[in-house]
Design a protein around this motif. Structure first.
Motif, PDB file in Angstrom:
ATOM      1  N   ASN A   2      49.541  49.240  42.081  1.00 27.60           N
ATOM      2  CA  ASN A   2      50.436  48.277  41.440  1.00 27.60           C
ATOM      3  C   ASN A   2      49.769  46.900  41.348  1.00 27.60           C
ATOM      4  O   ASN A   2      49.856  46.211  40.331  1.00 27.60           O
ATOM      5  N   GLU A   3      49.105  46.533  42.417  1.00 30.31           N
ATOM      6  CA  GLU A   3      48.412  45.233  42.475  1.00 30.31           C
ATOM      7  C   GLU A   3      47.329  45.170  41.381  1.00 30.31           C
ATOM      8  O   GLU A   3      47.223  44.192  40.646  1.00 30.31           O
ATOM      9  N   ILE A   4      46.553  46.251  41.265  1.00 33.07           N
ATOM     10  CA  ILE A   4      45.467  46.294  40.277  1.00 33.07           C
ATOM     11  C   ILE A   4      46.024  46.264  38.857  1.00 33.07           C
ATOM     12  O   ILE A   4      45.590  45.459  38.015  1.00 33.07           O
ATOM     13  N   ILE A   5      46.995  47.124  38.592  1.00 29.78           N
ATOM     14  CA  ILE A   5      47.555  47.221  37.228  1.00 29.78           C
ATOM     15  C   ILE A   5      48.189  45.901  36.814  1.00 29.78           C
ATOM     16  O   ILE A   5      48.006  45.425  35.691  1.00 29.78           O
ATOM     17  N   SER A   6      48.936  45.303  37.745  1.00 29.17           N
ATOM     18  CA  SER A   6      49.600  44.044  37.436  1.00 29.17           C
ATOM     19  C   SER A   6      48.570  42.950  37.118  1.00 29.17           C
ATOM     20  O   SER A   6      48.725  42.200  36.142  1.00 29.17           O
ATOM     21  N   THR A   7      47.513  42.868  37.923  1.00 28.65           N
ATOM     22  CA  THR A   7      46.480  41.834  37.683  1.00 28.65           C
ATOM     23  C   THR A   7      45.790  42.068  36.339  1.00 28.65           C
ATOM     24  O   THR A   7      45.609  41.125  35.559  1.00 28.65           O
TER      25      THR A   7
END
Lengths: 232, 248
Positions: free
Chosen positions: A115-120
């Motif tokens: 989630n952190e990667i996709i959001s960034t």
């Protein structure tokens, strides 16, 4: 192997906060410094008394709004996405829907590294597109202006946000109508009976979100109870 | 040299362009770092590429809308400052409001080039920055603590509700705006007068219908790629409906 991945992830997170903080501070200095630099070039510095009066007249509202935005949207954006979104702005009309859509498309779960990667990635891409479109627009301002300001196209550009939220509404309502019906009816009723609230639409997101989360929690508890009952 | 000529001069573009370029570099750094980290932890690169494509197409139309905000403000503030404000930290709905309020504080009756002085311009620019910078300030001091706390609670027994809560919050956001458009049509010009602007409601219905079609199409295996363009496509349909309705 798994331990390597964990170490890699911990390092990534640590550096995200360091980079995020450093660039945010540099941005703050640039944003505050730019008006003085422009003033220097134009031959007149900002009137600090008028700035202070203006801040107390209109700015306080935005401080409160910023606190609410930070508390509500950071969990959706994650750490990297959060730093970037607050630097680049346009949260409600672009960054939040964009990140939520990307997260949903790849089925990333809240609080996970994915989630952190996709959001960034999503917010960085979205910001770059905006920067590029605005830079091209400014560069081509003279030939573009008559097209973009054509009276026939004005209703289209005046309705970018309804067009975005109409599409997002279908996407999210269709699986969650049991949740959506409550904030939708309550918000519609409030805006119909108290039209003055229309001037505070962004603030109304807070009670609306709270209602939606409250209803979702009730259904979540019921589902858990039903699952337990089914297992017994 | 008029004030507007000064506001549109090379040095002004240089000051604003430098900041915009800096933000672009920040975005590239975050993008590359996230992509590499995703690869390192074993994420599917197809998912990350899909995210880039869908986010880019998603952002295209709202960005053109923001460009119109730049054009609207350029008549009174010149082009470089609105370009900077709307590329960085700013928000379309916020900038005009703050610029107008700031203009009043500097003694102008309204935000216009005819009343603009160098001092009032610099004051407006500073007030616009000070009013909107607080999200960034909070990020500097609290992002780490807040996200760490969230990831710890995400590992607890209540973790299953986290996703539902985020979806619910987003539904709350969308519902607020849809409710506002209903309220606008029904009561904006007096309770139950039904003569407010109906266009946003038409746009919502059309873009939702288009989204339904896109979702139906993307469920077919050979057309799964359509999903990446579904939001942008639905928005075009909704905005086209607004333009057509405006011509009637």
């Amino acid at each position: 192997m798994e331990q390597n991945k964990n170490t890699e992830w911990t390092n990534y997170n640590k550096h995200t906060h360091i980079i995020g903080r450093v660039v945010s501070v540099i941005m703050l200095i640039m944003l505050i410094g730019a008006p003085f630099l422009m003033g220097h070039y134009l031959g007149a510095y900002p009137d600090l008394r008028a700035t202070m009066n203006g801040f107390f007249a209109v700015g306080i509202v935005w401080v409160v709004s910023s606190v609410a935005e930070f508390l509500i949207y950071t969990p959706m954006l994650g750490s990297g996405g959060g730093y970037l979104a607050f630097i680049t702005g346009n949260l409600i009309n672009m960054k939040i829907p964009c990140a939520v859509n990307a997260r949903d498309m790849v089925d990333a779960k809240t609080g996970t590294p994915e989630n952190e990667i996709i959001s960034t990635i999503s917010i960085a891409t979205s910001s770059l597109v905006t920067i590029l479109v605005l830079a091209l627009g400014v560069l081509l301002m003279v030939p573009l202006q008559p097209i973009l300001q054509n009276p026939a196209l004005q209703p289209a550009f005046d309705n970018v946000v309804p067009a975005l939220f109409g599409a997002m509404a279908y996407k999210y309502y269709r699986k969650n109508m049991h949740i959506a019906i409550f904030p939708l009816i309550i918000m519609s009723a409030l805006f119909i009976f108290v039209p003055a609230l229309m001037g505070s639409t962004s603030f109304m997101i807070i009670p609306s979100g709270a209602i939606a989360i409250g209803v979702a929690y009730v259904f979540h508890k019921k589902k858990i109870a039903a699952d337990k009952g089914g297992n017994q | 040299m008029t004030i507007l000529n000064q506001l549109n001069s090379g040095p002004m573009y240089l000051i604003c362009g430098t900041i915009v370029a800096f933000v672009a570099v920040i975005c590239v750094i975050f993008l590359i770092r996230a992509y590499k980290a995703g690869k390192a932890i074993g994420m599917d690169t197809t998912k990350m590429k899909r995210t880039i494509i869908s986010s880019a197409t998603f952002s295209l139309l709202p960005s053109v809308g923001i460009l119109l905000g730049v054009i609207a403000l350029s008549g009174s503030l010149g082009t470089p400052l609105p370009w900077l404000r709307l590329s960085v930290i700013g928000a379309l709905h916020y900038e005009t409001q703050i610029a107008q309020a700031a203009a009043e504080q500097t003694g102008m009756t309204t935000l216009s080039a005819s009343e603009m002085t160098a001092s009032s311009f610099a004051t407006i620019a500073l007030l616009m920055s000070i009013c909107i910078m607080w999200g960034m300030v909070l990020s500097v001091f609290l992002n780490k603590k807040y996200t760490n706390k969230l990831s710890k609670s995400g590992n607890s027994s209540s973790a299953g509700f986290g996703d539902t809560a985020m979806t619910a919050m987003f539904i709350g956001l969308v519902s607020t705006y849809i409710g506002r458009y209903f309220g606008g049509f029904i009561s904006e010009n007096g309770l139950f007068t039904f003569n407010g602007d109906v266009t946003p409601i038409i746009v919502i219905v059309v873009s939702a219908a288009a989204m339904a079609i896109f979702i139906r199409l993307s469920q077919k295996k050979s057309l799964a790629w359509v999903d990446s363009f579904s939001i942008a496509g639905s928005m075009i349909a909704g905005m086209a409906a607004a333009a057509i309705f405006g011509l009637l």
